[in-house]
Scaffold this active site. Structure first.
Site, short mmCIF file in Angstrom:
data_model
loop_
_atom_site.label_atom_id
_atom_site.label_comp_id
_atom_site.label_asym_id
_atom_site.label_seq_id
_atom_site.Cartn_x
_atom_site.Cartn_y
_atom_site.Cartn_z
CE LYS A 1 11.57 12.96 -17.55
NZ LYS A 1 10.20 13.40 -17.86
NE ARG B 1 6.57 14.75 -24.86
CZ ARG B 1 6.63 16.05 -24.54
NH1 ARG B 1 6.01 16.95 -25.30
NH2 ARG B 1 7.28 16.44 -23.49
NE ARG C 1 10.84 8.73 -22.28
CZ ARG C 1 11.34 9.96 -22.38
NH1 ARG C 1 12.48 10.27 -21.83
NH2 ARG C 1 10.68 10.89 -23.02
NE ARG D 1 10.69 19.16 -25.59
CZ ARG D 1 10.86 18.28 -24.64
NH1 ARG D 1 11.67 18.56 -23.63
NH2 ARG D 1 10.25 17.13 -24.66
NE ARG E 1 9.07 21.64 -22.11
CZ ARG E 1 9.22 20.35 -21.89
NH1 ARG E 1 9.99 19.93 -20.90
NH2 ARG E 1 8.60 19.46 -22.61
P1 AP5 Z 1 10.67 20.03 -17.30
O1 AP5 Z 1 11.61 20.07 -16.16
O2 AP5 Z 1 11.16 20.48 -18.61
O3 AP5 Z 1 9.94 18.61 -17.38
P2 AP5 Z 1 10.49 17.20 -17.85
O4 AP5 Z 1 10.07 16.20 -16.85
O5 AP5 Z 1 11.92 17.29 -18.19
O6 AP5 Z 1 9.58 16.99 -19.14
P3 AP5 Z 1 9.99 16.62 -20.61
O7 AP5 Z 1 8.88 17.12 -21.49
O8 AP5 Z 1 11.35 17.09 -20.96
O9 AP5 Z 1 9.96 15.10 -20.54
P4 AP5 Z 1 9.86 14.10 -21.66
O10 AP5 Z 1 10.20 12.90 -20.98
O11 AP5 Z 1 8.56 14.12 -22.39
O12 AP5 Z 1 10.85 14.68 -22.80
P5 AP5 Z 1 12.34 14.28 -23.21
O13 AP5 Z 1 13.00 15.51 -23.63
O14 AP5 Z 1 12.95 13.46 -22.19
O15 AP5 Z 1 9.41 20.95 -16.90
C1 AP5 Z 1 8.33 21.11 -17.77
C2 AP5 Z 1 7.71 22.53 -17.55
O16 AP5 Z 1 7.22 22.62 -16.22
C3 AP5 Z 1 8.72 23.69 -17.71
O17 AP5 Z 1 8.07 24.77 -18.27
C4 AP5 Z 1 9.13 24.02 -16.26
O18 AP5 Z 1 9.49 25.36 -16.12
C5 AP5 Z 1 7.84 23.69 -15.51
N1 AP5 Z 1 8.10 23.22 -14.13
C6 AP5 Z 1 9.04 22.32 -13.73
N2 AP5 Z 1 8.95 22.11 -12.41
C7 AP5 Z 1 7.91 22.85 -11.96
C8 AP5 Z 1 7.31 23.06 -10.68
N3 AP5 Z 1 7.77 22.43 -9.59
N4 AP5 Z 1 6.26 23.90 -10.60
C9 AP5 Z 1 5.78 24.52 -11.70
N5 AP5 Z 1 6.31 24.41 -12.93
C10 AP5 Z 1 7.36 23.56 -13.07
O19 AP5 Z 1 12.05 13.36 -24.49
C11 AP5 Z 1 11.56 13.89 -25.69
C12 AP5 Z 1 11.46 12.80 -26.74
O20 AP5 Z 1 12.75 12.24 -27.01
C13 AP5 Z 1 10.60 11.59 -26.35
O21 AP5 Z 1 9.22 11.80 -26.60
C14 AP5 Z 1 11.21 10.50 -27.23
O22 AP5 Z 1 10.72 10.61 -28.55
C15 AP5 Z 1 12.67 10.84 -27.22
N6 AP5 Z 1 13.41 10.15 -26.12
C16 AP5 Z 1 14.03 10.74 -25.07
N7 AP5 Z 1 14.60 9.82 -24.28
C17 AP5 Z 1 14.34 8.61 -24.82
C18 AP5 Z 1 14.66 7.26 -24.46
N8 AP5 Z 1 15.37 6.98 -23.36
N9 AP5 Z 1 14.23 6.26 -25.26
C19 AP5 Z 1 13.54 6.52 -26.38
N10 AP5 Z 1 13.20 7.76 -26.78
C20 AP5 Z 1 13.59 8.81 -26.01
MG MG Z 2 13.08 17.20 -19.96
#
Ligand code: AP5
Ligand code: MG
Length: 316
Positions: free
Chosen positions: A13, A171, A88, A160, A127
């Site tokens: 994402k 997660r 979410r 991270r 990552r």
């Molecule tokens: P990346 O693009 O970083 O993946 P992502 O989908 O953004 O994954 P996240 O871990 O950021 O998602 P998340 O939802 O768990 O975390 P968030 O920060 O939102 O890619 C991941 C890796 O893969 C990278 O190394 C990249 O290089 C690689 N990659 C990407 N595309 C690729 C491809 N095509 N091929 C190969 N490699 C690839 O949330 C974190 C925390 O915040 C949550 O756990 C929660 O506690 C809180 N939070 C956030 N939003 C909310 C909400 N709305 N409500 C409540 N709590 C929330």
């Molecule tokens: Mg992300």
């Protein structure tokens, strides 16, 4: 263009949202990034969110909705946005629809990045993120040229805190139970698009652009979400028959005070006695009410006669 990016942790994402933001010149809004920034600067909000984030659980809706409401009101979000990691759960999605309805800026669609679960673990454990410019790398699939150093700005790369196996497991479970139901919701509403998220980053980006082309060209209009159900009526007045006539409120008055008056309803006012002011020897005095109509005259004579009867019912 107004998008929601859906997908499991590690589905890409953030990676895709950054590219789309550059392409369409609209802000990338990630609740995860905003919460991590609040945590890094030690704000009270960040401290409140910390425990949930460390455990891989969702931060409270109240905190997240507050952040999003403020962010969507900012000037740069008026021309569009890409929401990453929000909503979410169903409650967040419904609140988002309400906010966007008020701003008159409906979502174009929700895009699901579809990636198999077995790929996700490798992506998350590998990552590395630049602490200065936010660029994302992966030691397995997209490594930096120099270990732990950003290719773009030279700053240090970080792992991270929530990218450890235990927290990743939590997660993924939270995603299954709370976020996945959104996929069905948007699909049922005809607002879901699915893009295959497997393959290299540029190949996925190309698929995204192809899917978004009709929206970018303006040939596909957003589908509006269903309106929320009407608010329940608080309390019913007692049935008419159970209320004595003298206790009933006048109809027009009660409808008005409850705000239920039909839009164009004209309420006939009870006729008021006409009074006029006449000048009497330099002063102003009230004139007697105007003479009554035939029917009213008859009625008042009757009233006067019945008043003449004494308590025993006999006429005096
Ligand atoms: P990346 O693009 O970083 O993946 P992502 O989908 O953004 O994954 P996240 O871990 O950021 O998602 P998340 O939802 O768990 O975390 P968030 O920060 O939102 O890619 C991941 C890796 O893969 C990278 O190394 C990249 O290089 C690689 N990659 C990407 N595309 C690729 C491809 N095509 N091929 C190969 N490699 C690839 O949330 C974190 C925390 O915040 C949550 O756990 C929660 O506690 C809180 N939070 C956030 N939003 C909310 C909400 N709305 N409500 C409540 N709590 C929330
Ligand atoms: Mg992300």
């Amino acid at each position: 263009m107004r998008l929601v990016l859906l997908g499991a942790p590690g589905s890409g994402k953030g990676t895709q949202a950054k590219k789309l933001a550059v392409k369409y010149r609209i802000p990338h809004i990630s609740t995860g990034d905003l919460l991590r920034a609040a945590l890094a600067t030690g704000t009270p909000l960040g401290q409140q969110a910390k425990a949930a984030m460390d455990a891989g659980q969702l931060v409270s809706d109240e905190i997240v909705l507050g952040i999003i409401r403020e962010r969507l009101r900012a000037n740069d979000a008026k021309k569009g946005f890409i929401l990453d990691g929000f909503p979410r759960n169903i409650a967040q999605a419904q609140s988002l629809d309400g906010m966007l309805r008020n701003l008159d800026q409906p979502l174009d669609c929700a895009v699901l990045l579809d990636v198999d679960f077995d790929v996700l673990m490798q992506r998350l454990t590998g990552r590395r993120t630049c602490e200065s410019c936010g660029a994302t790398y992966n030691i397995y699939t997209n490594p930096p040229r120099l270990d732990d150093q950003c290719d773009r700005c030279g700053a240090t790369l970080r792992h991270r805190a929530d990218d450890n196996e235990v927290t990743i497991g939590n997660r993924l479970r939270v995603y299954e139970s709370q976020t996945k139901p959104l996929i069905d919701m948007y699909r049922t509403q005809g607002r879901l698009e699915t893009v295959n998220g497997v393959g290299d980053e540029d190949a996925v980006f190309k698929r995204m652009l192809t899917m978004l082309e009709p929206i970018a060209k303006g040939t596909r209009k957003p589908k509006l979400p269903p309106l929320p159900p009407p608010l329940p009526v608080k309390s019913k007045p007692p049935a008419k028959s159970a209320m004595r006539a003298k206790d009933r409120p006048p109809i027009a008055k009660s409808l008005k005070t409850q705000g239920k008056m039909p839009f164009n309803t004209h309420v006939k006012q009870a006729p008021t006695k006409k009074t006029s002011v006449k000048k009497v020897s330099g002063k102003y005095a009230m004139k007697k009410p105007a003479s009554k109509s035939g029917y009213a005259k008859k009625k008042s004579t009757k009233t006067a006669k019945s008043a003449k009867k004494d308590k025993s019912g006999k006429r005096r």
